[in-house]
Each structure stands twice: as structure tokens, then as C-alpha cells.
Design a protein around this motif. Structure first.
Motif, PDB file in Angstrom:
ATOM      1  N   ALA A  56       0.850  -1.300   0.093  1.00 24.95           N
ATOM      2  CA  ALA A  56       0.187   0.113  -0.034  1.00 24.95           C
ATOM      3  C   ALA A  56       0.875   1.218   0.075  1.00 24.95           C
ATOM      4  O   ALA A  56       0.816   2.003   0.844  1.00 24.95           O
ATOM      5  CB  ALA A  56      -1.028  -0.190   1.210  1.00 24.95           C
ATOM      6  N   GLY A  57       1.801   1.383  -1.066  1.00 25.34           N
ATOM      7  CA  GLY A  57       2.469   2.596  -1.048  1.00 25.34           C
ATOM      8  C   GLY A  57       3.652   2.819   0.071  1.00 25.34           C
ATOM      9  O   GLY A  57       4.352   1.972   0.206  1.00 25.34           O
ATOM     10  N   ASP A  58       3.403   3.717   1.038  1.00 20.21           N
ATOM     11  CA  ASP A  58       4.277   3.977   1.980  1.00 20.21           C
ATOM     12  C   ASP A  58       3.610   3.982   3.047  1.00 20.21           C
ATOM     13  O   ASP A  58       2.499   3.470   3.564  1.00 20.21           O
ATOM     14  CB  ASP A  58       5.202   5.048   1.759  1.00 20.21           C
ATOM     15  N   GLY A  59       4.227   4.493   4.366  1.00 17.55           N
ATOM     16  CA  GLY A  59       3.706   4.657   5.643  1.00 17.55           C
ATOM     17  C   GLY A  59       2.441   5.260   5.619  1.00 17.55           C
ATOM     18  O   GLY A  59       1.089   4.918   6.217  1.00 17.55           O
ATOM     19  N   ALA A  61       0.271   5.794   3.299  1.00 17.30           N
ATOM     20  CA  ALA A  61      -1.047   5.105   2.481  1.00 17.30           C
ATOM     21  C   ALA A  61      -1.453   4.035   3.455  1.00 17.30           C
ATOM     22  O   ALA A  61      -2.378   3.645   3.209  1.00 17.30           O
ATOM     23  CB  ALA A  61      -0.333   4.621   1.025  1.00 17.30           C
ATOM     24  N   ILE A  62      -0.252   3.170   4.135  1.00 15.15           N
ATOM     25  CA  ILE A  62      -0.752   2.080   5.252  1.00 15.15           C
ATOM     26  C   ILE A  62      -1.817   2.701   6.040  1.00 15.15           C
ATOM     27  O   ILE A  62      -3.173   2.316   6.236  1.00 15.15           O
ATOM     28  CB  ILE A  62       0.263   1.617   5.738  1.00 15.15           C
ATOM     29  N   LEU A  63      -1.797   3.984   6.519  1.00 12.12           N
ATOM     30  CA  LEU A  63      -2.727   4.283   7.528  1.00 12.12           C
ATOM     31  C   LEU A  63      -4.129   5.079   6.888  1.00 12.12           C
ATOM     32  O   LEU A  63      -5.106   4.773   7.431  1.00 12.12           O
ATOM     33  CB  LEU A  63      -1.860   5.843   8.098  1.00 12.12           C
ATOM     34  N   SER A  64      -3.738   5.436   5.714  1.00 11.39           N
ATOM     35  CA  SER A  64      -5.083   5.899   4.942  1.00 11.39           C
ATOM     36  C   SER A  64      -6.020   4.584   4.634  1.00 11.39           C
ATOM     37  O   SER A  64      -7.218   4.782   4.663  1.00 11.39           O
ATOM     38  CB  SER A  64      -4.624   6.474   3.462  1.00 11.39           C
ATOM     39  N   ARG A  65      -5.395   3.555   4.296  1.00 16.77           N
ATOM     40  CA  ARG A  65      -6.010   2.460   3.909  1.00 16.77           C
ATOM     41  C   ARG A  65      -6.689   1.607   5.154  1.00 16.77           C
ATOM     42  O   ARG A  65      -7.913   1.238   5.071  1.00 16.77           O
ATOM     43  CB  ARG A  65      -5.026   1.284   3.329  1.00 16.77           C
ATOM     44  N   LEU A  66      -5.982   1.739   6.376  1.00 15.92           N
ATOM     45  CA  LEU A  66      -6.548   1.286   7.532  1.00 15.92           C
ATOM     46  C   LEU A  66      -7.740   2.209   7.911  1.00 15.92           C
ATOM     47  O   LEU A  66      -8.784   1.672   8.392  1.00 15.92           O
ATOM     48  CB  LEU A  66      -5.438   1.382   8.603  1.00 15.92           C
ATOM     49  N   ALA A  75      -6.196  -7.320   7.135  1.00 14.82           N
ATOM     50  CA  ALA A  75      -4.881  -7.616   7.514  1.00 14.82           C
ATOM     51  C   ALA A  75      -4.780  -8.015   8.904  1.00 14.82           C
ATOM     52  O   ALA A  75      -5.713  -7.535   9.764  1.00 14.82           O
ATOM     53  CB  ALA A  75      -4.147  -6.228   7.602  1.00 14.82           C
ATOM     54  N   ASP A  76      -3.906  -8.821   9.373  1.00 12.99           N
ATOM     55  CA  ASP A  76      -3.490  -9.235  10.844  1.00 12.99           C
ATOM     56  C   ASP A  76      -2.592  -8.462  11.382  1.00 12.99           C
ATOM     57  O   ASP A  76      -2.514  -8.040  12.436  1.00 12.99           O
ATOM     58  CB  ASP A  76      -3.069 -10.529  10.602  1.00 12.99           C
ATOM     59  N   VAL A  77      -1.720  -7.891  10.293  1.00 15.15           N
ATOM     60  CA  VAL A  77      -0.264  -7.032  10.911  1.00 15.15           C
ATOM     61  C   VAL A  77      -0.219  -5.759   9.927  1.00 15.15           C
ATOM     62  O   VAL A  77      -0.470  -6.038   8.823  1.00 15.15           O
ATOM     63  CB  VAL A  77       0.820  -7.836  11.005  1.00 15.15           C
ATOM     64  N   ALA A  78      -0.054  -4.639  10.550  1.00 16.61           N
ATOM     65  CA  ALA A  78       0.289  -3.624   9.717  1.00 16.61           C
ATOM     66  C   ALA A  78       1.771  -3.268   9.860  1.00 16.61           C
ATOM     67  O   ALA A  78       1.925  -3.029  11.158  1.00 16.61           O
ATOM     68  CB  ALA A  78      -0.791  -2.184  10.116  1.00 16.61           C
ATOM     69  N   LEU A  79       2.546  -3.253   9.096  1.00 21.77           N
ATOM     70  CA  LEU A  79       3.950  -3.076   9.254  1.00 21.77           C
ATOM     71  C   LEU A  79       4.518  -1.819   8.314  1.00 21.77           C
ATOM     72  O   LEU A  79       4.413  -1.972   7.052  1.00 21.77           O
ATOM     73  CB  LEU A  79       4.575  -4.214   8.908  1.00 21.77           C
ATOM     74  N   GLY A  80       5.094  -0.911   9.023  1.00 23.93           N
ATOM     75  CA  GLY A  80       5.762   0.248   7.958  1.00 23.93           C
ATOM     76  C   GLY A  80       5.405   1.728   8.512  1.00 23.93           C
ATOM     77  O   GLY A  80       5.391   2.736   7.687  1.00 23.93           O
ATOM     78  N   SER A  84       6.064   9.130  13.557  1.00 24.78           N
ATOM     79  CA  SER A  84       5.185  10.427  13.216  1.00 24.78           C
ATOM     80  C   SER A  84       3.686   9.871  13.006  1.00 24.78           C
ATOM     81  O   SER A  84       3.065  11.146  12.955  1.00 24.78           O
ATOM     82  CB  SER A  84       5.917  11.025  12.159  1.00 24.78           C
ATOM     83  N   LEU A  85       3.493   8.793  12.465  1.00 24.72           N
ATOM     84  CA  LEU A  85       2.133   8.449  12.525  1.00 24.72           C
ATOM     85  C   LEU A  85       1.380   7.275  13.461  1.00 24.72           C
ATOM     86  O   LEU A  85       0.236   7.299  13.293  1.00 24.72           O
ATOM     87  CB  LEU A  85       2.220   7.785  11.161  1.00 24.72           C
ATOM     88  N   VAL A  86       2.192   7.188  14.595  1.00 24.67           N
ATOM     89  CA  VAL A  86       1.906   6.154  15.524  1.00 24.67           C
ATOM     90  C   VAL A  86       0.616   6.561  16.211  1.00 24.67           C
ATOM     91  O   VAL A  86      -0.402   6.032  16.415  1.00 24.67           O
ATOM     92  CB  VAL A  86       2.957   5.802  16.543  1.00 24.67           C
ATOM     93  N   GLU A  87       0.520   8.013  16.756  1.00 22.16           N
ATOM     94  CA  GLU A  87      -0.685   8.680  17.444  1.00 22.16           C
ATOM     95  C   GLU A  87      -1.601   8.554  16.503  1.00 22.16           C
ATOM     96  O   GLU A  87      -2.960   8.163  17.157  1.00 22.16           O
ATOM     97  CB  GLU A  87      -0.315   9.926  18.035  1.00 22.16           C
ATOM     98  N   ALA A  88      -1.738   8.731  15.475  1.00 26.62           N
ATOM     99  CA  ALA A  88      -3.023   8.746  14.522  1.00 26.62           C
ATOM    100  C   ALA A  88      -3.307   7.439  14.172  1.00 26.62           C
ATOM    101  O   ALA A  88      -4.376   7.330  14.119  1.00 26.62           O
ATOM    102  CB  ALA A  88      -2.328   9.637  13.122  1.00 26.62           C
ATOM    103  N   ALA A  89      -2.538   6.532  14.174  1.00 22.32           N
ATOM    104  CA  ALA A  89      -2.784   5.249  14.011  1.00 22.32           C
ATOM    105  C   ALA A  89      -3.486   4.684  15.218  1.00 22.32           C
ATOM    106  O   ALA A  89      -4.389   3.718  15.438  1.00 22.32           O
ATOM    107  CB  ALA A  89      -1.542   4.161  13.549  1.00 22.32           C
TER     108      ALA A  89
END
Length: 321
Positions: A56-59, A61-66, A75-80, A84-89
Motif C-alpha cells: 500500500a505505497g508507504d507508511g 498510505a498504510i494509515l489511509s487504507r486502515l 490485515a492481521d499485521v500492519a508493518l511500516g 510520526s504516524l503512531v498516534e494517528a494510528a
């Protein structure tokens, strides 16, 4: 009743399907030259399962998809993601607590939902032939050097750069960006495009990592590139993985995260992701030639989230002039 041998299979349970672990990650992790294939092969040898990467692109894009898929994500695991994005996740409420794994990062790092698997320092890479490379952002801004950077709205290195300036200069960050604006040749959506322009000679320097020259040295036998050492310190990127609450295979997810923290997986990182492993592991020959920042800068996830939008707006305002 006697069952004829030829029909015996009809009376036996179907063979159990091999469980599949779905890992949502970024494109370069899954590439044939990235760490994904080797890590999948190693984990599959321990789990009697199949690893399926969802790129899914980069980090960002991973957050946007989630966010888009929510609890319905396969997904079982999100990796990447990175710090800087952890709190938003975390704010999505999609992540489950995980077992803590030790790490050997240069700064303390502990989180109940996100596990680091690699890290690196951001840096401006340039040819060794460059005369008088800048020793800080202000010297870079005062020079006539041309740089290529990435967009912080779409790229984790780009976001890392604005956080770097913010961490180093605080309230002066906007002024630093105004001074840097005329050094910027272009802003690309991601790292690949920016680094490609640098390699084509379109800029003197490119935002990347202190470890990027190791790739050229080890994989290409090319020692013409290095990274500028900045005296304000270098901002760190810490990449993390986490387990989704709605993971179809939560036990496999836990086992994968434990494997990711182990020596076998960690030893793959330096020469595939070209980053430092999160656990103490031998580094390949060539890494000893890299610059070693005297100061590591890293905002906590909560600090980074609080400052992220302001840092991006300061960058946008300077480039809009």
C-alpha cells in the motif's frame, strides 16, 4: 459397511487449509530486493502457514487504507508506520496490545501497541566530490546547493524532514523553511522519485538516510556517495509493526511479531531495507564507513502528532511564496 479404497477419501475430513497471515506494508518492503521475501520465507518455516503481503505505497498510505477499511480490514499485521504516524494510528482504535520486545535504539522506545523493527537517521546524501557540504540547515539555506525532498503529506521521509526542522528549530522552523525554499528543485510524492532525480544529476543533495551510501558501497561497489553530518543533530525514523484487533489470525500475528524481533529477521534488515535493525545484530562490512550523528532527534509519538499539522503548514507556507 466396508468402504471401497477408491472412495475412502470421501469419508475422511478435508485436509485443513494452510492458514494465511495478511501483512499490510509498503511497496519496497515486499519487493524482491526488499526484506519481505526473506522474512516471509523464514517465518513460514516456523509456522506451517503462508505470509501474504498487501502492498500500500508507504507508511502514509498504510494509515489511509486502515482508516478507510476500519475493522473490516483483512490485515492481521500492519508493518511500516513510523513514530510520526503512531498516534494517528492509535487513535483509530484498530490496534491491539502486543507483547513487549526489547530493542537497542539510540533513544528509549517503548509502546504497548507498536513494535519497532528498524530505524535510521534522516540525512542529505551527496557525492563525495561536493565541496564544502553544509553542516546544518542554515548553512544549506545560505548556499546555492540544489536539493530534492519528498512531500510530507504523502511520504514518511518527507514528514520526517519537517519534523526534523521542527525538532531542531522549534518556533524558528518557519523561518528556516523560508530560507530553504530557493534551494528546493522539486518536491516528489515519494522517496523513489526523489532519489532517482539525484542519481540523474538533477540536484546536489537528496533527502534520504545516513545508511543510503551503504547500499551503493555494498551492492554496487560504489564509494562516491556520502551523507552530510549536521551539527543540530539528525532526526530518526523508527519503523514499527502492530497487530490489528480484528486480525483473522491473532495467534499468527503474535508469532510473526516475535519472529520479526528475532535475530534471523533482524539480520536481514541492513542489506535489504538499508536501515539499522531494532535489535542488536552484527552489521555488514561497509556500515562502519557511515557518518555517525552525535545527537539523535526524535519527538515522542504524542509530541509528533501535536506538531505534525503545524510543521506541514510551515513548510507549505514557505514554498507557496
Amino acid at each position: 459397511m466396508k468402504i471401497l479404497p477408491a472412495l475412502a477419501f470421501l469419508a475422511t475430513p478435508a485436509l485443513a487449509e494452510v492458514p494465511v497471515l495478511n501483512v499490510l506494508t509498503y511497496d519496497s518492503f515486499t519487493a524482491e530486493w526488499g526484506p519481505g521475501p526473506a522474512i516471509a520465507k523464514g517465518f513460514e518455516a516456523t509456522c506451517a502457514c503462508k505470509v501474504n503481503y498487501i502492498a500500500a505505497g508507504d507508511g502514509g498510505a498504510i494509515l489511509s487504507r486502515l482508516k478507510m477499511e476500519g475493522a473490516g480490514s483483512e490485515a492481521d499485521v500492519a508493518l511500516g508506520l513510523d513514530t510520526s504516524l503512531v498516534e494517528a494510528a492509535r487513535a483509530t482504535g484498530l490496534f491491539a496490545p502486543i507483547a513487549a520486545q526489547p530493542n537497542t535504539l539510540p533513544v528509549p522506545f517503548a509502546d504497548t501497541e507498536f513494535q519497532p523493527y528498524d530505524w535510521g537517521w534522516f540525512a542529505f546524501v551527496h557525492l563525495k566530490s561536493l565541496e564544502n557540504p553544509p553542516a546544518n540547515f542554515k548553512a544549506l539555506a545560505a548556499s546555492d546547493l540544489k536539493i530534492v525532498i519528498q512531500d510530507p503529506r504523502s511520504s514518511t521521509p518527507g514528514l520526517g524532514l519537517v519534523m526534523w526542522v521542527k525538532a531542531a528549530y522549534g518556533d524558528e522552523a518557519g523561518s528556516v523553511w523560508k530560507d530553504l525554499a530557493d534551494n528546493i528543485v522539486t518536491v516528489t510524492p515519494g522517496w523513489d522519485e526523489a532519489y532517482g532525480l539525484f542519481l540523474k544529476g538533477e540536484a546536489d543533495m537528496v533527502l534520504s538516510y545516513t545508511t543510503s551510501p551503504a547500499y551503493h558501497l555494498i551492492a554496487e561497489n560504489d564509494d562516491t556517495k556520502t551523507a552530510a553530518l549536521f551539527d543540530e543533530g539528525h532526526y530518526m525514523q523508527v519503523e514499527v509493526a502492530g497487530k490489528l484487533k480484528a486480525a483473522p489470525n491473532p495467534e499468527l500475528a503474535d508469532a510473526f511479531l516475535a519472529y520479526l524481533a528475532g535475530t534471523e529477521a533482524q539480520s536481514v534488515i541492513p542489506t535489504t531495507n538499508w536501515m539499522y535493525p531494532a535489535q542488536s545484530a552484527p552489521l555488514p562490512q561497509g556500515f562502519e564507513t557511515l557518518i555517525q550523528p552525535a545527537k539523535s532527534l526524535l519527538l515522542s509519538p504524542t509530541e509528533a502528532e501535536a506538531l505534525r499539522q503545524k510543521a506541514i503548514e510551515e513548510w507549505q507556507a514557505a514554498l507557496a511564496q
